[in-house]
Design a protein around this motif. Structure first.
Motif, PDB file in Angstrom:
ATOM      1  N   UNK A 208       0.829  -1.205   0.000  1.00  0.00           N
ATOM      2  CA  UNK A 208       0.000   0.000   0.000  1.00  0.00           C
ATOM      3  C   UNK A 208       0.864   1.256   0.000  1.00  0.00           C
ATOM      4  N   UNK A 209       1.955   1.189   0.773  1.00  0.00           N
ATOM      5  CA  UNK A 209       2.859   2.336   0.850  1.00  0.00           C
ATOM      6  C   UNK A 209       4.176   1.867   1.472  1.00  0.00           C
ATOM      7  N   UNK A 210       5.236   2.625   1.244  1.00  0.00           N
ATOM      8  CA  UNK A 210       6.527   2.335   1.862  1.00  0.00           C
ATOM      9  C   UNK A 210       7.284   3.639   2.082  1.00  0.00           C
ATOM     10  N   UNK A 211       8.171   3.623   3.043  1.00  0.00           N
ATOM     11  CA  UNK A 211       9.022   4.785   3.324  1.00  0.00           C
ATOM     12  C   UNK A 211      10.254   4.316   4.072  1.00  0.00           C
ATOM     13  N   UNK A 212      11.308   5.112   4.005  1.00  0.00           N
ATOM     14  CA  UNK A 212      12.534   4.767   4.724  1.00  0.00           C
ATOM     15  C   UNK A 212      12.490   5.423   6.101  1.00  0.00           C
ATOM     16  N   UNK A 213      12.695   4.621   7.126  1.00  0.00           N
ATOM     17  CA  UNK A 213      12.652   5.127   8.497  1.00  0.00           C
ATOM     18  C   UNK A 213      13.973   5.764   8.913  1.00  0.00           C
ATOM     19  N   UNK A 218      22.937   6.575   8.658  1.00  0.00           N
ATOM     20  CA  UNK A 218      22.630   5.427   9.508  1.00  0.00           C
ATOM     21  C   UNK A 218      23.483   4.234   9.097  1.00  0.00           C
ATOM     22  N   UNK A 219      23.897   3.454  10.087  1.00  0.00           N
ATOM     23  CA  UNK A 219      24.735   2.296   9.788  1.00  0.00           C
ATOM     24  C   UNK A 219      23.981   1.278   8.957  1.00  0.00           C
ATOM     25  N   UNK A 220      22.679   1.137   9.211  1.00  0.00           N
ATOM     26  CA  UNK A 220      21.842   0.217   8.442  1.00  0.00           C
ATOM     27  C   UNK A 220      20.554   0.926   8.052  1.00  0.00           C
ATOM     28  N   UNK A 515      19.886   9.314  17.438  1.00  0.00           N
ATOM     29  CA  UNK A 515      18.478   9.673  17.208  1.00  0.00           C
ATOM     30  C   UNK A 515      18.296  10.538  15.964  1.00  0.00           C
ATOM     31  N   UNK A 516      19.354  11.164  15.487  1.00  0.00           N
ATOM     32  CA  UNK A 516      19.226  12.017  14.302  1.00  0.00           C
ATOM     33  C   UNK A 516      19.109  11.212  13.022  1.00  0.00           C
ATOM     34  N   UNK A 517      19.572   9.950  13.035  1.00  0.00           N
ATOM     35  CA  UNK A 517      19.569   9.179  11.785  1.00  0.00           C
ATOM     36  C   UNK A 517      18.840   7.845  11.878  1.00  0.00           C
ATOM     37  N   UNK A 518      18.733   7.243  13.075  1.00  0.00           N
ATOM     38  CA  UNK A 518      18.150   5.907  13.096  1.00  0.00           C
ATOM     39  C   UNK A 518      17.159   5.665  14.233  1.00  0.00           C
ATOM     40  N   UNK A 519      16.501   6.717  14.694  1.00  0.00           N
ATOM     41  CA  UNK A 519      15.426   6.509  15.656  1.00  0.00           C
ATOM     42  C   UNK A 519      14.165   6.118  14.888  1.00  0.00           C
ATOM     43  N   UNK A 520      13.689   4.906  15.098  1.00  0.00           N
ATOM     44  CA  UNK A 520      12.551   4.390  14.354  1.00  0.00           C
ATOM     45  C   UNK A 520      11.237   4.845  14.974  1.00  0.00           C
TER      46      UNK A 520
END
Length: 618
Positions: A208-213, A218-220, A515-520
């Motif tokens: 239905x939809x997708x986005x990058x978290x 980010x390392x991963x 938290x600036x790059x990989x806080x989900x």
């Protein structure tokens, strides 16, 4: 779960102080201990002491837990792939009375990437692995292929009698003539014989939809997916649950499949033509089907795409033995037989315990080996489903699209990468499939083009995982997770904060790097997020592990675990985070319950037995 996570260190973020929602409660809040970052701000500035090394410098393992900590494997896992002869400790030592020869090594990048430390090879090898029994066969169809011709997206399953000891070419031809073609598009889902969990079949859910978290740096990379399950087939007593998981039958990458077909010299005009697949035993090409002989019609491409894992497992001696048997170059054959022999056991152990070797890599390393495809399939591992936790409350998740209401489930997938022998990195089978789907949609979206309809082949046959089974009460709960392991907790909190009886009874410790790059899922947990969730960072501030904050929050942990229906959930990587949190919980019990270490460990074991301490790690 098979959702990928890494070892996370954690540190409290200055902006993420937690306190209880403004409601009356006897429960303690998530406090800032004397060691917390905010408390440090109240003291006079002091020179920052040199940070202690966190890596262990002790090389001697004294227990099973030490082995797992050092190797990343349990003792059982380590033993299962060790011959026990101590050959790895006597790496390729020459023995008196044995004649050796210098064998020229293959001169190609793929072979060099294997890292085989081969000097001289004994002229006489002993204990060579026997050629494995072939139980998979690809055979020509009936005399009149036009009568049973099928498109490449069809699979024809024969009856139970086909393939029995009493079957003959005549009865086989009769069975083939009675078949009806299966109307199934194998570009979006596997053939129906790839049954993941009887009696369930795979359903192609629309994305239905997708986005990058995650963000750049980010390392991963982690992607979020909204999957449309509006038309998912009804299944009795098997509803989507908070904290539950879905299975995904992810295919091998098309480019990888093409590479293997090329390396095996399979003519292009045969790759998508129907072929009779016959097995004499085992479950393959099903995953959890019955152990029995099978005959069915499929295509070579579908088999390699959906049935055999081409990159996730280390090489085995049966695989190397098959390659040796079909080597045209005598030197390549000697090397492969050496790896299958008693004399080469040390080299083989070193080879097997190294990075995972893909089928493409091993075939490229020994280019003169061209085994028949059906014999190669006999020694490859089956392609297993991957499992992903739901990251939302599936009971009340709907969206309006095209004027219709669609039921949505949500998952988060972290992309797992390893070094590729051709340069750069290659992704895992499951996470790589999700990344390809996401990037394709996002690229079309960025270009302003019409969004293509993409699918995820999924099933819900295994929804009763520990997280889902224990989310059954309105008692207080503490959710401890790192990386993508935090995803199922989002659904927990969403559900809890909708229930007035559960207000002020849920707390989250989320371990991340930065938290600036990989806080989900920041800001997506529902009302009172700032009051119930605390973010702990490893690469900002003081750089703490999430398990350190567990110790700092000893009052809260002890209150929850000793409350009526209180529960502590842990989700994430078993290496580092999972082990560290378990030890932190033991320290809490020692300090708050005045227990010795063994008593505290037993305390948490008992809590696990009664379902109050639930750890879902991988």
């Amino acid at each position: 779960m098979t959702a990928v996570s890494e070892q996370f260190m954690a540190a409290p973020a200055a902006h993420s102080g937690l306190e209880e929602p403004n409601l009356p409660s006897i429960a303690p809040s998530l406090t800032y201990s004397e060691d917390s970052e905010d408390q440090e701000e109240l003291r006079a500035p002091e020179p920052e002491p040199q940070r202690k090394r966190r890596a262990s410098t002790r090389l001697i393992s004294q227990s099973a837990s030490d082995i797992q900590r050092i190797t990343g494997e349990t003792t059982q896992q380590l033993i299962s792939r060790c011959c026990g002869a101590g050959c790895c400790m006597n790496f390729q030592k020459k023995k008196q009375g044995i004649e050796y020869e210098q064998v020229p090594l293959p001169d190609n990048d793929a072979f060099r990437s294997l890292g085989l430390r081969i000097n001289e090879i004994p002229t006489v090898l002993t204990g060579i692995t026997d050629l494995p029994e072939q139980f998979i066969f690809l055979e020509k169809q009936a005399k009149k292929p036009s009568e049973i011709a099928s498109p490449t997206d069809s699979a024809i399953v024969l009856g139970d009698d086909a393939g029995s000891e009493n079957s003959t070419p005549d009865t086989l031809a009769q069975s083939l003539q009675k078949l009806e073609l299966e109307d199934l598009d194998t570009t979006i889902q596997p053939p129906s014989f790839v049954q993941p969990h009887p009696p369930y079949h795979v359903y192609p859910a629309k994305i239905h939809n997708t986005r990058e978290l995650t963000k750049a740096g980010a390392l991963k990379r982690t992607f979020h997916f909204d999957l449309d399950i509006t038309d998912y087939p009804d299944e009795d007593e098997n509803e989507f649950k908070v904290g539950g998981a879905i299975g995904v039958s992810a295919p091998n990458d098309t480019s990888v499949v093409n590479d293997v077909l090329e390396l095996l010299l399979v003519p292009r005009f045969l790759r998508d033509k129907p072929v009779l697949l016959r097995t004499t035993k085992g479950r393959w090409p099903t995953v959890w089907g019955k152990d029995k002989a099978r005959q069915l019609v499929t295509t070579r491409r579908d088999i390699l795409t959906w049935c055999s894992d081409l990159q996730s497992y280390p090489p085995t001696k049966p695989l190397l033995r098959v390659l040796a048997e079909h080597c045209h170059d005598p030197n390549e054959k000697k090397i492969l037989l050496f790896l299958c022999s008693g004399e080469g056991q040390g080299v083989f152990c070193d080879f097997r315990t190294g990075p995972h070797i893909s089928v493409t890599q091993i075939l490229s390393a020994f280019p003169s080996s061209k085994p028949p495809m059906d014999l190669l399939l006999t020694v490859l591992q089956p392609l297993m489903p991957r499992f992903y936790s739901l990251s939302n409350d599936p009971h009340e998740s709907y969206e309006i699209r095209d004027g219709k209401q669609h039921r949505i489930i949500e998952i988060a997938v972290t992309v797992h990468e390893t070094a590729d022998w051709r340069g750069g990195n290659r992704t895992g089978v499951g996470s790589g499939f999700f990344q390809r789907q996401a990037l394709h949609l996002l690229e079309k979206q960025a270009a302003g083009e019409k969004m293509p309809q993409l699918y995820v082949p999924m099933f819900k046959g295994l929804m009763a995982n520990p997280l889902a089974k224990q989310f059954i009460t309105d008692g207080p709960m503490l959710l401890i997770g790192a990386g993508v392991g935090i995803a199922p907790f989002r659904g927990f909190v969403q559900r809890r904060l909708k229930n007035a009886n559960c207000a002020n009874k849920v707390w989250v410790l989320q371990g991340i790097r930065d938290s600036l790059v990989d806080e989900l899922y920041s800001g997506e947990w529902g009302v009172h997020e700032d009051e119930v969730k605390r973010v702990i960072q490893s690469q900002r501030g003081e750089g703490r592990y999430v398990q350190e904050e567990v110790v700092n929050q000893a009052d809260l942990v002890w209150h929850i675990i000793n409350s009526l229906d209180g529960r502590v959930f842990v989700c994430g990587s078993s290496k580092g985070m999972g082990e560290g949190v378990e030890e932190a919980l033991i320290k809490v019990a020692m300090a708050m319950g005045n227990l010795e270490h063994d008593e505290a460990k037993k305390f948490w074991e008992l809590k696990k037995e009664v379902g109050q301490y639930i750890a879902e790690t991988w």
